[in-house]
Design an enzyme around this catalytic site. Sequence first.
Site, PDB file in Angstrom:
ATOM      1  CD  GLU A  66      -5.025   0.982   3.324  1.00 43.21           C
ATOM      2  OE1 GLU A  66      -4.927  -0.093   3.947  1.00 43.21           O
ATOM      3  OE2 GLU A  66      -5.403   1.023   2.451  1.00 43.21           O
ATOM      4  NE  ARG A  85      -3.769  -2.063   0.199  1.00 43.80           N
ATOM      5  CZ  ARG A  85      -3.574  -3.635  -0.454  1.00 43.80           C
ATOM      6  NH1 ARG A  85      -1.934  -3.420  -0.854  1.00 43.80           N
ATOM      7  NH2 ARG A  85      -4.373  -4.899  -0.205  1.00 43.80           N
ATOM      8  CB  SER A  93      -8.694  -1.046   4.862  1.00 42.42           C
ATOM      9  OG  SER A  93      -9.608  -1.991   4.459  1.00 42.42           O
TER      10      SER A  93
END
Length: 320
Positions: free
Chosen positions: A302, A175, A225
């Site tokens: 994130e 990510r 998320s």
Amino acid sequence: MIDMQKILSSLPDDLKSLVRRNQPLSQATTLQIGGPAALLCEVQNTEHAQRFQEIANQNQLPFFVLGGGSNILAADEGFPGMVMHVATRDFQVSGNTLVVGSGLGFDEVVSSSLASGLSGLEFASGIPGTLGGAIMGNAGCYGHEIGEFLLEAITLTPEGCIKHRGPEDFGFRYRATSLRESGEILLQVTLGLKSGGVDAAQVLRDEKITDRHNKHPRDLPSAGSWFRNLPPSAPGQRRTAAGALLEKAGSKEMQEGDAQVFSGHANMIVNTGHATCQQVQKLAGRMKDAVWDQFQVKLVQEVRHLGPPDLLLQKNNLSR
Ligand SMILES: Cc1cc2nc3c(=O)[nH]c(=O)nc-3n(C[C@H](O)[C@H](O)[C@H](O)COP(=O)(O)OP(=O)(O)OC[C@H]3O[C@@H](n4cnc5c(N)ncnc54)[C@H](O)[C@@H]3O)c2cc1C
């Protein structure tokens, strides 16, 4: 004090029509939070990107590159500079490669590639946002990441140079990439896919979309998320879902004003009405603290911050 109106008035007409003044970031992000961007500029091609960047540099305006805004928490006070919304949307097929504008919707790239007889990207069906945002954050799910498919990319550096970048320049990891926080604007991407296998890929695509419909908030604004999954405890093992720890730590019961943890997913924050950035930050802090208190595990965010430049660096560094 930067005079935005003066900058706007001095733009040539073709650029002026691509700029909106004091545009609420709540309308440009999927979480639907955020105050005004002083200038929101639509970048439809490489030349626009070059010219807008030159204007930002000449006027010493802070700038932020925005795709679909699906992984962003924007500040209540907005952004006091130029937000460049990348909207390069060309799509060409050549053999088993795709040459695509990075502003094209990621899911549209998946469906158009299948329609062109190419498979490989079906794992990513239903991920919101643009291809550019996906590449810059190495978006992924179900065991695959978009970085696996990149052959080449064209970017514009903050100094105004066009670069041809290969996968090694991106430093793809979980990510994240080395280029995301560099201020480099991703404009065009070449992806290597597989010829054929489209029927099986379409079945998989339908399954993934159904799975997302069942697990993710359908009607409430979110940014996906909130925290990254945890690194594997040993080589070859899978990551532990941050959501599993958050669920045990009771995050589904948590709420701050209109910012609430989604009842169906302990790692997603939803905006149930008029949530503010401050409320979301407070909620995310409580989620993180609860996991630390119970498991002594430090979660890493994130979702990226978009806000005043001094805060931006500090906050986004936290999740590098
Ligand atoms: C319901 C939901 C489900 C999601 N599921 C997933 C999932 O399964 N897997 C996953 O990885 N993510 C998921 N996400 C998060 C998000 O959709 C992805 O991270 C997406 O790839 C972000 O793309 P974007 O265009 O919206 O980027 P943005 O949110 O606009 O930007 C994200 C970052 O990329 C940079 N950026 C964007 N475009 C460019 C560009 N052209 N050039 C340079 N920098 C750029 C921005 O500066 C920012 O730092 C989900 C989000 C939601 C709301």
